[in-house]
Design a protein around this motif. Structure first.
Motif, PDB file in Angstrom:
ATOM      1  N   TYR A 239     101.667  43.547   4.607  1.00 42.69           N
ATOM      2  CA  TYR A 239     100.564  43.936   5.490  1.00 42.69           C
ATOM      3  C   TYR A 239      99.531  44.828   4.799  1.00 42.69           C
ATOM      4  N   GLU A 240      99.572  44.878   3.477  1.00 49.74           N
ATOM      5  CA  GLU A 240      98.647  45.748   2.744  1.00 49.74           C
ATOM      6  C   GLU A 240      97.190  45.409   3.051  1.00 49.74           C
ATOM      7  N   ASN A 241      96.841  44.132   2.993  1.00 53.68           N
ATOM      8  CA  ASN A 241      95.451  43.726   3.247  1.00 53.68           C
ATOM      9  C   ASN A 241      95.038  43.978   4.688  1.00 53.68           C
ATOM     10  N   GLU A 242      95.949  43.728   5.615  1.00 55.65           N
ATOM     11  CA  GLU A 242      95.641  43.964   7.030  1.00 55.65           C
ATOM     12  C   GLU A 242      95.455  45.455   7.302  1.00 55.65           C
ATOM     13  N   TYR A 243      96.274  46.292   6.682  1.00 59.89           N
ATOM     14  CA  TYR A 243      96.131  47.737   6.848  1.00 59.89           C
ATOM     15  C   TYR A 243      94.744  48.186   6.376  1.00 59.89           C
TER      16      TYR A 243
END
Length: 104
Positions: free
Chosen positions: A14-18
Motif C-alpha cells: 500500500y506504499e503508493n496508495e498511502y
C-alpha cells in the motif's frame, strides 16, 4: 516549539496508495492540523520494513493532541485504516520516539 517524532506502520503493498492519499490530503484535515498547531510536518517511508517515520513541530503538545477528538481526524483515521496498522478506534498504531540528540 516542541518536536514530535513517531513511527507508524503501513501494510505491505500500500506504499503508493498511502502516498496518493497524502498527496490528496483533504483540505479539512489540513486545516485541522494547522488549527491544532502542526507545522513542519513530514512523513517518511522505510520500504523494507514498512515503517513510517513522522516528524512535526508544535507550539503546545496538548493543543495538538486534541485533534484526535475532532470528527475530521476520526474520519481520516477510518479512511486510512485499510492500509495501515490501527488500533480498535482506527487510530494508527504509533510509537512515539524519544529525542536523544538535536543539533541546532
Amino acid at each position: 516549539m516542541e518536536r514530535i517524532a513517531s513511527m507508524m506502520f503501513i501494510k505491505p503493498g500500500y506504499e503508493n496508495e498511502y502516498k496518493k492519499r497524502h498527496d490528496e490530503l483533504w483540505p479539512e484535515m489540513e486545516e485541522a492540523l494547522k488549527e491544532h498547531g502542526a507545522t513542519n510536518y513530514s512523513i517518511y517511508l522505510h520500504h523494507e520494513s514498512q515503517v513510517l517515520f513522522a516528524y512535526l513541530e508544535v507550539a503546545d503538545k496538548a493543543t495538538y493532541e486534541a485533534i484526535s477528538q475532532t470528527e475530521i481526524c476520526r474520519k481520516w483515521w477510518k479512511y486510512m485504516a485499510p492500509i495501515m496498522e490501527t488500533n480498535d478506534d482506527y487510530s494508527p498504531v504509533m510509537h512515539e520516539l524519544e529525542e536523544v540528540f538535536h543539533l541546532n
